[in-house]
Enzyme design. Sequence first.
Site, PDB file in Angstrom:
ATOM      1  CG  HIS B 229      -1.843   1.295   0.943  1.00  6.73           C
ATOM      2  ND1 HIS B 229      -2.773   1.426  -0.061  1.00  6.73           N
ATOM      3  CD2 HIS B 229      -1.757   2.498   1.521  1.00  6.73           C
ATOM      4  CE1 HIS B 229      -3.230   2.659  -0.066  1.00  6.73           C
ATOM      5  NE2 HIS B 229      -2.639   3.328   0.877  1.00  6.73           N
ATOM      6  CE1 TYR B 233      -1.736   8.063  -0.570  1.00  8.46           C
ATOM      7  CE2 TYR B 233      -1.610   5.793   0.173  1.00  8.46           C
ATOM      8  CZ  TYR B 233      -2.356   6.900  -0.162  1.00  8.46           C
ATOM      9  OH  TYR B 233      -3.715   6.848  -0.103  1.00  8.46           O
ATOM     10  CG  HIS B 380      -8.832   2.232  -7.983  1.00  9.80           C
ATOM     11  ND1 HIS B 380      -9.300   3.464  -7.594  1.00  9.80           N
ATOM     12  CD2 HIS B 380      -7.781   1.969  -7.176  1.00  9.80           C
ATOM     13  CE1 HIS B 380      -8.561   3.912  -6.601  1.00  9.80           C
ATOM     14  NE2 HIS B 380      -7.628   3.027  -6.331  1.00  9.80           N
ATOM     15  CG  PHE B 381      -4.280  -0.429 -10.406  1.00  2.72           C
ATOM     16  CD1 PHE B 381      -3.692  -0.563 -11.635  1.00  2.72           C
ATOM     17  CD2 PHE B 381      -4.713  -1.561  -9.739  1.00  2.72           C
ATOM     18  CE1 PHE B 381      -3.530  -1.809 -12.203  1.00  2.72           C
ATOM     19  CE2 PHE B 381      -4.557  -2.810 -10.298  1.00  2.72           C
ATOM     20  CZ  PHE B 381      -3.969  -2.930 -11.544  1.00  2.72           C
ATOM     21  CG  HIS B 382      -4.712   1.072 -15.808  1.00  2.00           C
ATOM     22  ND1 HIS B 382      -4.952  -0.193 -15.366  1.00  2.00           N
ATOM     23  CD2 HIS B 382      -3.605   0.978 -16.591  1.00  2.00           C
ATOM     24  CE1 HIS B 382      -4.043  -1.021 -15.864  1.00  2.00           C
ATOM     25  NE2 HIS B 382      -3.208  -0.344 -16.606  1.00  2.00           N
ATOM     26  NE  ARG B 443      -5.656  -7.346 -10.315  1.00  2.00           N
ATOM     27  CZ  ARG B 443      -4.861  -6.722  -9.435  1.00  2.00           C
ATOM     28  NH1 ARG B 443      -5.282  -6.550  -8.196  1.00  2.00           N
ATOM     29  NH2 ARG B 443      -3.686  -6.270  -9.773  1.00  2.00           N
ATOM     30  NE  ARG B 444      -2.417  -9.570 -10.432  1.00  4.63           N
ATOM     31  CZ  ARG B 444      -1.706  -9.633  -9.325  1.00  4.63           C
ATOM     32  NH1 ARG B 444      -1.929 -10.559  -8.450  1.00  4.63           N
ATOM     33  NH2 ARG B 444      -0.731  -8.783  -9.121  1.00  4.63           N
TER      34      ARG B 444
HETATM   35  C1  HEM Z   1      -0.577   1.646 -23.039  1.00  2.00           C
HETATM   36  C2  HEM Z   1      -1.059   1.839 -21.855  1.00  2.00           C
HETATM   37  C3  HEM Z   1      -1.605   0.739 -20.970  1.00  2.00           C
HETATM   38  C4  HEM Z   1      -2.426  -0.301 -21.300  1.00  2.00           C
HETATM   39  C5  HEM Z   1      -3.034  -0.600 -22.650  1.00  2.00           C
HETATM   40  C6  HEM Z   1      -2.625  -1.087 -20.101  1.00  2.00           C
HETATM   41  C7  HEM Z   1      -3.424  -2.211 -20.023  1.00  2.00           C
HETATM   42  C8  HEM Z   1      -3.528  -3.022 -18.929  1.00  2.00           C
HETATM   43  C9  HEM Z   1      -4.419  -4.132 -18.770  1.00  2.00           C
HETATM   44  C10 HEM Z   1      -5.439  -4.583 -19.801  1.00  2.00           C
HETATM   45  C11 HEM Z   1      -4.201  -4.690 -17.562  1.00  2.00           C
HETATM   46  C12 HEM Z   1      -4.959  -5.825 -16.940  1.00  2.00           C
HETATM   47  C13 HEM Z   1      -4.426  -7.160 -17.168  1.00  2.00           C
HETATM   48  C14 HEM Z   1      -5.154  -8.186 -16.352  1.00  2.00           C
HETATM   49  O1  HEM Z   1      -5.486  -7.964 -15.184  1.00  2.00           O
HETATM   50  O2  HEM Z   1      -5.402  -9.266 -16.906  1.00  2.00           O
HETATM   51  C15 HEM Z   1      -3.156  -3.945 -16.939  1.00  2.00           C
HETATM   52  C16 HEM Z   1      -2.645  -4.215 -15.684  1.00  2.00           C
HETATM   53  C17 HEM Z   1      -1.811  -3.358 -15.002  1.00  2.00           C
HETATM   54  N1  HEM Z   1      -1.347  -2.130 -15.437  1.00  2.00           N
HETATM   55 FE1  HEM Z   1      -1.617  -1.355 -17.249  1.00  2.00          FE
HETATM   56  N2  HEM Z   1      -1.935  -0.509 -19.081  1.00  2.00           N
HETATM   57  C18 HEM Z   1      -1.300   0.608 -19.566  1.00  2.00           C
HETATM   58  C19 HEM Z   1      -0.510   1.494 -18.856  1.00  2.00           C
HETATM   59  C20 HEM Z   1      -0.183   1.347 -17.541  1.00  2.00           C
HETATM   60  C21 HEM Z   1       0.563   2.310 -16.772  1.00  2.00           C
HETATM   61  C22 HEM Z   1       1.098   3.630 -17.297  1.00  2.00           C
HETATM   62  C23 HEM Z   1       0.699   1.781 -15.537  1.00  2.00           C
HETATM   63  C24 HEM Z   1       1.376   2.342 -14.317  1.00  2.00           C
HETATM   64  C25 HEM Z   1       2.269   3.249 -14.291  1.00  2.00           C
HETATM   65  C26 HEM Z   1       0.059   0.488 -15.531  1.00  2.00           C
HETATM   66  C27 HEM Z   1       0.025  -0.369 -14.451  1.00  2.00           C
HETATM   67  C28 HEM Z   1      -0.580  -1.596 -14.437  1.00  2.00           C
HETATM   68  C29 HEM Z   1      -0.539  -2.505 -13.332  1.00  2.00           C
HETATM   69  C30 HEM Z   1       0.178  -2.297 -12.011  1.00  2.00           C
HETATM   70  C31 HEM Z   1      -1.304  -3.617 -13.689  1.00  2.00           C
HETATM   71  C32 HEM Z   1      -1.587  -4.827 -12.821  1.00  2.00           C
HETATM   72  C33 HEM Z   1      -0.630  -5.904 -13.039  1.00  2.00           C
HETATM   73  C34 HEM Z   1      -1.033  -7.115 -12.256  1.00  2.00           C
HETATM   74  O3  HEM Z   1      -2.240  -7.353 -12.048  1.00  2.00           O
HETATM   75  O4  HEM Z   1      -0.123  -7.841 -11.840  1.00  2.00           O
HETATM   76  N3  HEM Z   1      -0.473   0.253 -16.762  1.00  2.00           N
HETATM   77  N4  HEM Z   1      -2.763  -2.924 -17.775  1.00  2.00           N
HETATM   78 CU   LIG Z   2      -3.820   0.244  -0.745  1.00  2.00          CU
END
Ligand code: HEM
Ligand SMILES: [Cu+2]
Lengths: 267, 595, 67
Positions: B229, B233, B380-382, B443-444
Amino acid sequence: MNVHTYEKIWLVAAMVLIVAFIATITYGSVGLGIAMVGDQQPTIEPTELGDDERFGEPRVEQVGENEYEAYVVAQTFSYQPDPIEVPEDSQVTFYVTARDVIHSFSIAGTNVNTMAIPGEIAEMTVEFDEAGEYGIVCNEYCGPDHHNMEGKLHVVSADEFDLTDLSADGPDEVAVGDSVDVDVVVENRQLEDLETTVTLEIGDETVSEEVTVPGGDAVETTLSVDSSALGEGDHDWTVTVDDHDSSGSVTVLEELDDDADGGEDDE
Amino acid sequence: MSNVYIDQFPAEAKVIRAAFYSSFLALALGGVFGIIQTLHRTDFLRFMDSVDYYTVLTAHGVFLVISFTIFFLVGIFTWAVTTSLDRGLEDIRFTWGWYSLMAIGITMTGVAILAGFTDAIDMSASVLFTFYAPLQAHPLFYLGLVLFVVGTWVAGVDWFRSWWAWKAENPDERIPLPTFMVLTTMLMWYIATLGVAAAILLFLLPWSLGLIETVNPLLTRTLFWFFGHPVVYFWLMPAYMMWYVMLPKFSGGKLFSDPLARVVFVLFLILSVPTGIHHQYLDPGIAEGFKFIAMTNTMFLLLPSLLTAFTVVASMEHGARQRGGEGYFGWLKALPWRDPVFTGMALAGLMFAAAGFSGMINAGMNINYLVHNTFWVVGHFHLTVGTAVALTFMAVTYWFLPQVTGKALWSRSVALGQVVVWFVGMTFMSNAMHRAGLLGVPRRTAEPQYEGFEFQAAVGSIGELDAQIALGGVLLTISLGMFFANVVGTALNGRSDDLPANEYAGALSGPDDAPLVLDNLKLWTAIAVVLVIFAYTFPLLSIIDRGGLFGPEVIPFPLTVESATTLGFALETAASTSFESAGEIATSALTAVMR
Amino acid sequence: MRISKAALLVVIALTVPILVELRTVLAWVNVELTVLESAVLGMTMILAILIWALWPQNGRGDPSRSG
Ligand code: HEM
Ligand SMILES: [Cu+2]
Ligand SMILES: [Cu+2]
């Protein structure tokens, strides 16, 4: 410190908002008595689930008039039992554990959702008012086939629902003139006694017997048919109890040599 | 001599450049993986096996939230300390030292993850950025993370050294606001990272090396969230710093209140860590009472964010009125919308407000059951790290990059287009993710299309939600393309003599209005530590008491070769079997156990 | 022009979240807009904004037209 009036107002409003949130949620969880997944259950050895009284045989069990308990094991990449069947208008307590890695047990689109952690048992009570079918998904990544991990939950109407288990066993071969004896076990995991009829159909012959299976118990019985009425050859048989059936087949032989009697088969 | 950063601090500018470029490389890789997984999940384009999806997702998560964000923030923290203390770092070799540690660490981790794509190398780490045991990664993965985090620790020491040296020369002065923000953030980070450090060094790394047999999955998971968490921050506070010390300047005015900015950062320092259990509302084995404490702390953590919202808007209004803006809302027109730095930050802030709303839902202990681990959370976190932080970082790049390279920005118009396209793309993607989550879409998950049932869509259909997610993802990728065009274009530009001076916003109500006690970092750290002890001692003790320090017997996944006893040996023999074959082994092992 | 070109761009961008969220909220009260309807609504909103932004302000007309 020099704090602007607007800033003070905002500060107070923010605090009020926060306290209101906490109050609402406290009321929502404590006041309304909605229990959360907590540490109610003891821990368990994930490698010894097979010997566990509850998880050795994952199942649904009746514990009160409309109350049921479901013991569920999540493992790569399926759930046991599957499907899980419970009656409508019931209150079901789920006990969920994991055999290997962390999974979840989540009924899609509802707030029935818990982690299944190896070594821990999640407890969760859910009320099912209406019949319906739900999907169960694993929403915690658990390995390469995680996306195929799913299960089903069927909430069925009261008439359709039972917790009856039927097993039947008969001989492979008998000589003409001997009787074909099929051993039947009827198990009733509901609390109420089960009054029902066990029916054996073989060829054109039908025999049946009324049985009463006490709640939480099992009854054994044997149904017999004279093989001369069947004649030589192969005959399929089916035992039915309500919606359940179990079948097998028997070969009636012209004459059995003394030494061939039961020779091949030791079941 | 000009007033551009590179002329003031040439040696520091070089380190910052290196940090920025490392950060952008991670952003580029992460972006590529992002669009691949978006199209795969939504079933528009599947060119890889679904098994590889999790390797892609691990890379996306780690590269974006560990390397992209943290490399960028060490860059701007270095800028903040040197600029606001008006002195160079004490020893630039020391600085290159921590930068190298971080770079080596993340390379090791990256190699371990990417090796998962090929069977040729016997190494994999498809454990996602949360690496929950009993999922097990190659030791290189954990080791790299350790080095990276240690690098950030040393970076903090570097900035503290600057401050101590400065304080010796200026004993009676208030800590300049940017430095104050850096120091409080780092103090928070030191406390927070104790959690992962313990999880990795005491349990996961020895376990992956075969030195210990088992781990307690609930314990390592809890230690992860002890860190998981507050790391949020760690990304957010630098973005807040930009909103406090830069945004007012770009709006044409001053920061509304320096003392309140200090209060906000102190609140973050003391409240960030004792909240991590709010990620474990659904975990069996943690008593409801502990979850309740975490929930209460989380709600109070809303306070600094709400205060920030006020200060940011007030500062913008002040700036707009300085520029001749009038009327209740009319002043909005007077803001410098043509400036991509300003517009990007303003749009990022706006999205953060929306994120605050979905965050309050997540934080509610009982409502959380509906959304936990669904696609809602990803939506949310996006908005938070993926926009409030990422878009702010990209926007300020348009100001920082010229400062640290001495070159003019390649194209302001492309930059403006870039931030707007990000905003629009994220609106589409995040909205559909939130909605899909409410239907229970997890998710995931490589293929959230199941055999036995279908998700019931409230509006439109699942197909439509998928299309909206894919559309958003494509727009985001285009936006990233525009961003990199600008970075490369700028790097290729020649030196410019016509760059704005290196300065940050002054405050309407300055530091002298702030009570002295606010600058007492020891006091706030002590309070933070006490709160952490209060919030975590009992849960941790109870978890250890229930499950044991090393937990029950669990089957590591993937199975590891047993004989790896020494570190060096283990690193040479890529110790874990590859994921796919391990899957089969584990499944057969399990069936064997069941029989 | 009532607002600068850049501000106009931002205002147009803001119609996207408004539209997307409006559609989500309407669904709760059982008003379901199809994709096409939403697109038409979006275009209308953007057109309205464009007309508002480009309309010469009273009195001070567009210099090129008032010539
Ligand atoms: C081109 C831009 C982006 C696209 C298309 C994108 C797309 C996605 C998608 C579809 C997922 C979900 C995958 C799943 O849960 O099956 C994901 C997970 C995630 N994204 Fe992005 N994202 C983008 C940019 C970013 C940025 C800029 C960040 C943070 C700085 C970010 C952080 C994350 C994180 C932390 C997860 C979770 C990973 C996990 O569950 O282990 N993403 N993203
Ligand atoms: Cu938290
Ligand atoms: Cu699973």
